[in-house]
Scaffold this motif. Structure first.
Motif, PDB file in Angstrom:
ATOM      1  N   PRO A  60       2.638 -14.911   0.430  1.00 35.89           N
ATOM      2  CA  PRO A  60       1.253 -14.430   0.468  1.00 35.89           C
ATOM      3  C   PRO A  60       0.996 -13.345  -0.564  1.00 35.89           C
ATOM      4  CG  PRO A  60       2.526 -13.480   2.272  1.00 35.89           C
ATOM      5  CD  PRO A  60       3.413 -14.514   1.623  1.00 35.89           C
ATOM      6  N   LEU A  61      -0.227 -13.309  -1.069  1.00 35.94           N
ATOM      7  CA  LEU A  61      -0.650 -12.227  -1.950  1.00 35.94           C
ATOM      8  C   LEU A  61      -0.678 -10.921  -1.173  1.00 35.94           C
ATOM      9  CD1 LEU A  61      -3.603 -14.035  -3.705  1.00 35.94           C
ATOM     10  CD2 LEU A  61      -1.576 -13.169  -4.890  1.00 35.94           C
ATOM     11  N   TYR A  62      -0.300  -9.846  -1.828  1.00 38.00           N
ATOM     12  CA  TYR A  62      -0.411  -8.531  -1.202  1.00 38.00           C
ATOM     13  C   TYR A  62      -1.890  -8.150  -1.057  1.00 38.00           C
ATOM     14  CZ  TYR A  62       4.574  -7.418  -1.613  1.00 38.00           C
ATOM     15  OH  TYR A  62       5.943  -7.405  -1.471  1.00 38.00           O
ATOM     16  N   PRO A  63      -2.219  -7.323  -0.069  1.00 43.23           N
ATOM     17  CA  PRO A  63      -3.612  -6.883   0.103  1.00 43.23           C
ATOM     18  C   PRO A  63      -4.149  -6.240  -1.173  1.00 43.23           C
ATOM     19  CG  PRO A  63      -2.295  -6.264   2.013  1.00 43.23           C
ATOM     20  CD  PRO A  63      -1.328  -6.782   0.991  1.00 43.23           C
ATOM     21  N   GLY A  64      -5.303  -6.708  -1.592  1.00 45.82           N
ATOM     22  CA  GLY A  64      -5.952  -6.147  -2.768  1.00 45.82           C
ATOM     23  C   GLY A  64      -5.575  -6.815  -4.076  1.00 45.82           C
TER      24      GLY A  64
END
Length: 227
Positions: A93-97
């Motif tokens: 998953p992409l990191y937040p932001g």
């Protein structure tokens, strides 16, 4: 914003995406192929960013070459199976932001984006496709075509491909290898603290960012704000 073109080069694992679950599981599977226990979690995460053959050699210097080669192949097979089973968005998953920052930077005509990663070309292509990131990165440097980090070959190639001078580029990454690579290439390094190396290991970084908001603020401070 106005002025010369600027280049922001991102590391991938531990910087844009959190793939540690699959990395640890795949490494355990790789070591299991030769009947050896996987090294400690901290040791495995400590080699993320290196080319896979270099990483395994560091983790298992006591094993003969054929055993290390078997671990590499076992890792690759397990990683692909995990990714196929879960899907890229779930397994890495992409990191937040991350996406919001990529969108903001991509929207500035004077900013060019790239990646420099220990992944293979195939692995990077699958990740980019899985997250629909195809439009963002003008230059993509992968382990297939370069010596392992921290050799500066990836960054020199990115500069050559884009025609951007080192003083107008920045490398963003979570490991000491990223920051040492940047320094060797004459590029400023911004270390991110949410990844796989501890902040104190990022001594070659010019500055540190604790989240993507802080990263965007650092770039805006240097290069001017963007919409």
């Amino acid at each position: 914003m106005s002025g010369p073109l600027r280049l922001v080069i991102f590391d991938v694992d531990g910087t844009l995406v959190d793939s540690q679950g699959d990395i640890l599981a795949a490494m355990a599977a790789g070591f299991a192929t030769v009947g050896a226990p996987m090294p400690a979690r901290e040791a495995v995460l400590g080699i993320v960013g290196l080319s896979l053959d270099v990483a395994v050699a560091r983790l298992a210097p006591h094993l003969p070459g054929p055993a290390r080669a078997a671990i590499v192949e076992g890792y690759k097979a397990a990683y692909m199976a995990l990714r196929a089973e879960q899907g890229v968005a779930a397994s890495s998953p992409l990191y937040p932001g991350a996406r919001e920052t990529l969108d903001a930077l991509h929207g500035v005509p004077e900013i060019v984006l790239g990646v420099a990663t220990g992944k293979s070309a195939r692995g990077l292509a699958k990740l980019i496709e899985g997250h629909a990131l195809e439009r963002y990165f003008v230059t993509r440097q992968v382990a297939d075509h370069h010596p392992s980090k921290p050799h500066p070959s990836m960054l020199r190639a990115a500069l050559d491909e884009t025609g951007i001078a080192p003083e107008h580029a920045v490398m963003v990454g979570d490991t000491s290898y990223d920051m040492e690579m940047a320094r060797a290439a004459g590029i400023a390094g911004i270390g991110v603290t949410w990844g796989y190396h501890r902040p104190e290991a990022l001594g070659a970084a010019a500055r540190l960012a604790d989240d993507f908001g802080a990263l965007a603020a650092l770039l805006a401070e240097d290069w001017g704000a963007w919409a």
